[in-house]
Design a protein around this motif. Structure first.
Motif, PDB file in Angstrom:
ATOM      1  N   HIS A  73       0.829  -1.215   0.000  1.00 48.39           N
ATOM      2  CA  HIS A  73       0.000   0.000   0.000  1.00 48.39           C
ATOM      3  C   HIS A  73       0.861   1.261   0.000  1.00 48.39           C
ATOM      4  CE1 HIS A  73      -3.216   2.737   0.658  1.00 48.39           C
ATOM      5  NE2 HIS A  73      -2.863   3.020   1.895  1.00 48.39           N
ATOM      6  N   THR A  78      -1.751  -0.597  -4.073  1.00 51.16           N
ATOM      7  CA  THR A  78      -3.152  -0.809  -3.706  1.00 51.16           C
ATOM      8  C   THR A  78      -3.761   0.494  -3.206  1.00 51.16           C
ATOM      9  OG1 THR A  78      -2.562  -1.473  -1.434  1.00 51.16           O
ATOM     10  CG2 THR A  78      -2.745  -3.224  -3.090  1.00 51.16           C
ATOM     11  N   PRO A  79      -5.041   0.733  -3.495  1.00 49.38           N
ATOM     12  CA  PRO A  79      -5.663   1.992  -3.102  1.00 49.38           C
ATOM     13  C   PRO A  79      -5.907   2.116  -1.605  1.00 49.38           C
ATOM     14  CG  PRO A  79      -7.280   0.544  -4.124  1.00 49.38           C
ATOM     15  CD  PRO A  79      -5.940  -0.119  -4.290  1.00 49.38           C
ATOM     16  N   ARG A  80      -5.853   0.997  -0.894  1.00 45.55           N
ATOM     17  CA  ARG A  80      -5.993   0.995   0.565  1.00 45.55           C
ATOM     18  C   ARG A  80      -5.196  -0.194   1.090  1.00 45.55           C
ATOM     19  NH1 ARG A  80      -9.551  -3.012   2.032  1.00 45.55           N
ATOM     20  NH2 ARG A  80     -10.809  -3.858   0.320  1.00 45.55           N
ATOM     21  N   ARG A 201      -2.553   4.798  -4.140  1.00 48.86           N
ATOM     22  CA  ARG A 201      -2.904   5.140  -2.744  1.00 48.86           C
ATOM     23  C   ARG A 201      -3.320   6.600  -2.634  1.00 48.86           C
ATOM     24  NH1 ARG A 201       1.526   7.472   0.081  1.00 48.86           N
ATOM     25  NH2 ARG A 201       3.499   7.336  -1.048  1.00 48.86           N
TER      26      ARG A 201
END
Length: 201
Positions: A73, A78-80, A201
């Motif tokens: 992350h 990854t976005p979260r 992110r």
């Protein structure tokens, strides 16, 4: 997969608070867990081998204190922050996970050189079949032994693997005191930039 029921939020929440018992961890030795794979991924991350926590749960990098998911992350992949139980969300992001050696152990140093050499050959076949663009081995010592590159360092490697570009990342285990969560995130971000993937992110 089509027709496969996705876990509910309640099931995921329960999974996150589930801790394997000592007996379950002991019974997980030498088990294998499925890869997270799909054809044509942007990056295939390669762990050394599953730990007992991962073997008991079926999730990669599952042990509390392992910093793979936070580094993923922080690196913008990854976005979260994903929980290990959400690993099946990775292929939609162009990411996958496998291991150099399949069998689970309490510590990576329990693996023999022969297991890592065999694992490198199996990985080469797997990469040839699934054709990811990049392969990122998470652990320089395992890479040096498995691929017989004793002087390999972190970062991009001069050789390719079955047509994929190669990169070596630090081991995100909590036992690796040479890297902090922040410096691990930086190392993962360098790989993401090299792959051309957008920051999520």
């Amino acid at each position: 997969m089509p027709g496969t029921a996705q876990p509910t939020r309640a099931e995921l929440a329960a999974a996150r608070t589930t801790r394997p018992t000592r007996a379950e961890l002991a019974a997980a030795a030498d088990r294998t867990i499925p890869d997270v794979l799909a054809p044509g991924l942007a990056v295939l991350f390669v762990g050394i081998n599953p730990g007992l926590w991962s073997a008991a749960t079926g999730w990669h990098f599952a042990r509390p204190g392992n910093r793979f998911w936070p580094a993923l992350h922080r690196g913008g992949f990854t976005p979260r922050l994903l929980h290990p139980s959400e690993q099946d969300e990775l292929p939609a992001l162009g990411l996958g996970i496998t291991n150099m050696a399949a069998r689970a152990s309490a510590r990576a140093d329990e693996l023999s050189s022969e297991e890592l050499l065999d694992g490198a050959a199996i990985l080469t076949d797997k990469v040839g079949h699934y054709q990811p663009r990049w392969v990122a081995v998470v652990g320089v010592t395992a890479y040096r032994i498995g691929f017989q590159r004793p002087k390999a360092t972190f970062g991009p490697q001069p050789e390719s693997l079955a047509g994929a570009r190669l990169w070596v990342l630090p081991n995100p285990s909590g036992l690796n005191a040479h890297f902090t969560p922040v410096t691990l995130g930086v190392a993962f971000a360098e790989l993401r930039v090299a792959t051309g993937l957008p920051e999520r992110r």
